[in-house]
Motif scaffolding. Structure first.
Motif, PDB file in Angstrom:
ATOM      1  N   THR A  54      -8.269 -15.533  16.153  1.00  0.00           N
ATOM      2  CA  THR A  54      -6.972 -15.503  16.775  1.00  0.00           C
ATOM      3  C   THR A  54      -7.223 -16.073  18.355  1.00  0.00           C
ATOM      4  O   THR A  54      -6.221 -16.470  19.031  1.00  0.00           O
ATOM      5  N   GLN A  55      -8.413 -15.663  18.950  1.00  0.00           N
ATOM      6  CA  GLN A  55      -8.486 -16.013  20.196  1.00  0.00           C
ATOM      7  C   GLN A  55      -9.078 -17.297  20.542  1.00  0.00           C
ATOM      8  O   GLN A  55      -9.039 -17.912  21.596  1.00  0.00           O
ATOM      9  N   LEU A  56      -9.661 -17.872  19.478  1.00  0.00           N
ATOM     10  CA  LEU A  56     -10.430 -19.274  19.659  1.00  0.00           C
ATOM     11  C   LEU A  56     -10.324 -20.021  18.149  1.00  0.00           C
ATOM     12  O   LEU A  56     -11.239 -19.857  17.424  1.00  0.00           O
ATOM     13  N   PRO A  57      -8.975 -20.166  17.745  1.00  0.00           N
ATOM     14  CA  PRO A  57      -8.624 -20.997  16.540  1.00  0.00           C
ATOM     15  C   PRO A  57      -9.625 -22.066  16.278  1.00  0.00           C
ATOM     16  O   PRO A  57      -9.742 -22.285  14.848  1.00  0.00           O
ATOM     17  N   ALA A  90     -19.090  -9.161   5.258  1.00  0.00           N
ATOM     18  CA  ALA A  90     -17.925  -8.312   5.116  1.00  0.00           C
ATOM     19  C   ALA A  90     -17.001  -8.759   6.116  1.00  0.00           C
ATOM     20  O   ALA A  90     -15.776  -8.161   6.209  1.00  0.00           O
ATOM     21  N   SER A  91     -17.163  -9.391   7.151  1.00  0.00           N
ATOM     22  CA  SER A  91     -16.367  -9.769   8.425  1.00  0.00           C
ATOM     23  C   SER A  91     -15.363 -10.701   7.870  1.00  0.00           C
ATOM     24  O   SER A  91     -14.729 -11.139   8.802  1.00  0.00           O
ATOM     25  N   LEU A  92     -15.859 -11.639   6.927  1.00  0.00           N
ATOM     26  CA  LEU A  92     -14.803 -12.876   6.337  1.00  0.00           C
ATOM     27  C   LEU A  92     -13.461 -12.464   6.548  1.00  0.00           C
ATOM     28  O   LEU A  92     -12.770 -13.276   6.877  1.00  0.00           O
ATOM     29  N   ASN A  93     -13.169 -11.454   5.894  1.00  0.00           N
ATOM     30  CA  ASN A  93     -11.813 -11.325   5.843  1.00  0.00           C
ATOM     31  C   ASN A  93     -11.295 -10.088   6.749  1.00  0.00           C
ATOM     32  O   ASN A  93     -10.299  -9.612   6.503  1.00  0.00           O
ATOM     33  N   GLY A  94     -12.006  -9.625   7.462  1.00  0.00           N
ATOM     34  CA  GLY A  94     -11.694  -8.735   8.784  1.00  0.00           C
ATOM     35  C   GLY A  94     -11.858  -9.122  10.113  1.00  0.00           C
ATOM     36  O   GLY A  94     -11.058  -9.601  10.836  1.00  0.00           O
ATOM     37  N   SER A  95     -13.162  -8.791  10.453  1.00  0.00           N
ATOM     38  CA  SER A  95     -13.316  -9.248  11.974  1.00  0.00           C
ATOM     39  C   SER A  95     -13.261 -10.690  12.567  1.00  0.00           C
ATOM     40  O   SER A  95     -12.618 -10.873  13.358  1.00  0.00           O
ATOM     41  N   LEU A  96     -13.629 -11.558  11.728  1.00  0.00           N
ATOM     42  CA  LEU A  96     -13.610 -12.974  12.091  1.00  0.00           C
ATOM     43  C   LEU A  96     -12.441 -13.404  12.243  1.00  0.00           C
ATOM     44  O   LEU A  96     -11.952 -14.261  13.138  1.00  0.00           O
ATOM     45  N   PRO A  97     -11.423 -13.279  11.341  1.00  0.00           N
ATOM     46  CA  PRO A  97     -10.271 -13.723  11.317  1.00  0.00           C
ATOM     47  C   PRO A  97      -9.336 -13.103  12.627  1.00  0.00           C
ATOM     48  O   PRO A  97      -8.567 -13.798  13.137  1.00  0.00           O
ATOM     49  N   VAL A  98      -9.701 -11.753  13.045  1.00  0.00           N
ATOM     50  CA  VAL A  98      -9.009 -11.293  14.154  1.00  0.00           C
ATOM     51  C   VAL A  98      -9.660 -12.150  15.403  1.00  0.00           C
ATOM     52  O   VAL A  98      -8.940 -12.517  16.422  1.00  0.00           O
ATOM     53  N   PRO A 113       2.485  -5.656   0.699  1.00  0.00           N
ATOM     54  CA  PRO A 113       1.842  -4.912   1.739  1.00  0.00           C
ATOM     55  C   PRO A 113       0.991  -5.926   2.885  1.00  0.00           C
ATOM     56  O   PRO A 113       0.438  -6.829   2.646  1.00  0.00           O
ATOM     57  N   ALA A 114       1.254  -5.370   4.048  1.00  0.00           N
ATOM     58  CA  ALA A 114       0.559  -5.994   5.325  1.00  0.00           C
ATOM     59  C   ALA A 114      -1.160  -5.933   4.912  1.00  0.00           C
ATOM     60  O   ALA A 114      -1.680  -4.902   4.377  1.00  0.00           O
ATOM     61  N   VAL A 115      -1.786  -6.857   5.463  1.00  0.00           N
ATOM     62  CA  VAL A 115      -3.145  -7.106   5.259  1.00  0.00           C
ATOM     63  C   VAL A 115      -4.001  -6.130   6.230  1.00  0.00           C
ATOM     64  O   VAL A 115      -3.605  -6.060   7.242  1.00  0.00           O
ATOM     65  N   ALA A 116      -4.962  -5.357   5.982  1.00  0.00           N
ATOM     66  CA  ALA A 116      -5.353  -4.166   6.574  1.00  0.00           C
ATOM     67  C   ALA A 116      -6.393  -4.836   7.351  1.00  0.00           C
ATOM     68  O   ALA A 116      -7.633  -5.315   7.000  1.00  0.00           O
ATOM     69  N   VAL A 117      -6.315  -5.399   8.790  1.00  0.00           N
ATOM     70  CA  VAL A 117      -7.335  -5.841   9.450  1.00  0.00           C
ATOM     71  C   VAL A 117      -7.625  -4.942  10.852  1.00  0.00           C
ATOM     72  O   VAL A 117      -6.578  -4.218  11.261  1.00  0.00           O
ATOM     73  N   GLY A 146     -16.671 -23.557  19.369  1.00  0.00           N
ATOM     74  CA  GLY A 146     -17.738 -22.474  19.204  1.00  0.00           C
ATOM     75  C   GLY A 146     -18.183 -22.111  17.863  1.00  0.00           C
ATOM     76  O   GLY A 146     -17.418 -22.899  16.689  1.00  0.00           O
ATOM     77  N   ILE A 147     -18.784 -21.057  17.248  1.00  0.00           N
ATOM     78  CA  ILE A 147     -19.014 -20.747  16.087  1.00  0.00           C
ATOM     79  C   ILE A 147     -18.791 -18.941  16.198  1.00  0.00           C
ATOM     80  O   ILE A 147     -19.192 -18.434  17.093  1.00  0.00           O
ATOM     81  N   LEU A 148     -18.110 -18.486  15.173  1.00  0.00           N
ATOM     82  CA  LEU A 148     -18.040 -17.354  14.866  1.00  0.00           C
ATOM     83  C   LEU A 148     -18.699 -16.879  13.898  1.00  0.00           C
ATOM     84  O   LEU A 148     -18.561 -17.206  12.864  1.00  0.00           O
ATOM     85  N   LEU A 149     -19.765 -15.740  14.110  1.00  0.00           N
ATOM     86  CA  LEU A 149     -20.819 -15.634  13.174  1.00  0.00           C
ATOM     87  C   LEU A 149     -20.824 -14.028  12.988  1.00  0.00           C
ATOM     88  O   LEU A 149     -20.814 -13.074  13.930  1.00  0.00           O
TER      89      LEU A 149
END
Length: 206
Positions: free
Chosen positions: A151-154, A140-148, A77-81, A133-136
């Motif tokens: 994508t804008q700043l790999p 709970a954001s490790l497998n949700g918000s942060l990966p999304v 199944p697709a990852v729920a992001v 940069g740093i994404l902080l």
């Protein structure tokens, strides 16, 4: 025949083979047997050290099995992001370049992200971020918000703070920042992030 060499009587002289010749035949036969046994032993040693050769392979072909991996007929199944609109991003400038946080925040807003705070980074990060940069965000954001957002700043580093409250994430711009990823490339990465992942299954063949 007659005369001097005439043989008389009913007994004839027995013809015996020469003893030395008999011994020689026995010795040759014994040597041949020894050489045959020695040769067989050497052949067995060679067979052991070379892995059995063709005979071993042929003998083992009926009992050994090989495991082969093939693509599964079904994908996982697709990852729920979360969608960009569901992610609130705080943009902070840790460089000496004025206005960098605002222009970056405006670009993220055009790409569908919700924007929170915009300004200069605090003392912990101000002029201390060498990379892009740093994404902080919270744990709970490790497998949700942060990966999304990534994508804008790999090239940005991802970090989480277990004590952090709320769902918003920070984008702290460092000295190595030049620009966000091209929008087309970022959109492609976001699609791949949410796409079903193919799985493989192992098949054993004998």
């Amino acid at each position: 025949m007659g005369g001097k060499y005439r043989i008389t009587g009913d007994k004839y002289p027995r013809m015996r083979p020469h003893r030395r010749r008999g011994r020689l035949v026995v010795a040759v036969a014994a040597c041949g047997a020894v050489l045959g046994v020695a040769g067989w032993g050497v052949w067995q040693l060679i067979d052991v050290f070379t892995g059995g050769g063709g005979t071993a392979s042929a003998a083992g072909a009926g009992t050994s099995c090989r495991t082969k991996a093939s693509p599964a007929t079904k994908a996982s199944p697709a990852v729920a992001v979360p969608r960009p609109a569901q992610i609130t991003v705080n943009v902070f400038n840790a460089t000496t370049r004025a206005g960098l946080a605002k222009t970056t925040a405006d670009e993220l807003r055009r790409r569908g992200f919700a924007i929170g705070e915009v300004g200069n980074a605090n003392k912990q990060y101000d002029k201390k971020v060498a990379g892009a940069g740093i994404l902080l965000g919270p744990a709970a954001s490790l497998n949700g918000s942060l990966p999304v957002l990534a994508t804008q700043l790999p090239a940005a580093e991802r970090r989480t703070d277990a004590a952090r409250k709320g769902a918003a994430v920070d984008l702290i711009l460092g000295n190595g920042f030049k620009a966000l990823a091209p929008q087309a490339a970022a959109a492609k990465s976001l699609t791949a992030l949410a796409a079903p992942k193919p799985t493989t299954t192992a098949h054993r063949g004998c």
